[in-house]
Design a protein around this motif. Structure first.
Motif: not given
Length: 155
Positions: A15-44
């Protein structure tokens, strides 16, 4: 009861892995999206899809298995209110997460295609990102509610 504590540990860790991975990937995906940098977005997005396959899928499978085995070991019923509510919320999470899997793969593909072609991300990407973002909220709130139900065990 000899298997109770290992099952409980596996249930808590997954359950920790489920929540932690979800929260972590959501944070990085949102951060990449907000950066507007296409390379970062694609990589993320490439790593978000990879992380879901590597970490989230196994946790999604382990949760109901270990949960059922714990319920059985404790002699509880699936109709016990806190268990029933947890199951309903788990189904809601699944109904949100399954389309998110497709959305993440599509967002990754759109970002990689834009990066390779040198084009900007289009309206399809922004529309799918909004769907992805919207589906994340009920899933995360439901996971937190399940944690509360598991700890408090209200009647």
């Amino acid at each position: 009861m000899e298997w109770y504590f290992p099952l409980k540990l596996l249930h808590i860790l997954s359950s920790t892995l489920l929540f932690g991975t979800g929260l972590g990937t959501a944070f990085f995906a949102l951060s990449a999206h907000r950066s507007g940098d296409l390379a970062t977005i694609a990589h993320t997005w490439r790593h978000v899809v990879w992380a879901d396959n590597l970490f989230t899928w196994p946790a999604v499978v382990l949760q109901p298995i270990t949960g059922y085995l714990l319920i059985d070991r404790l002699g509880l019923s699936l109709s016990t209110p806190w268990i029933l509510y947890s199951l309903i919320l788990y189904l809601l999470i699944g109904l949100c997460w399954l389309p998110v899997l497709w959305l993440q793969a599509r967002l990754r593909d759109l970002a990689l295609t834009a990066q390779r072609s040198g084009n900007a991300l289009g309206d399809d990407y922004r529309r799918l990102f909004r769907y992805w973002f919207a589906l994340g909220w009920p899933a995360f709130v439901s996971v937190i509610a399940i944690f509360a139900l598991m700890v408090l065990k209200p009647s």
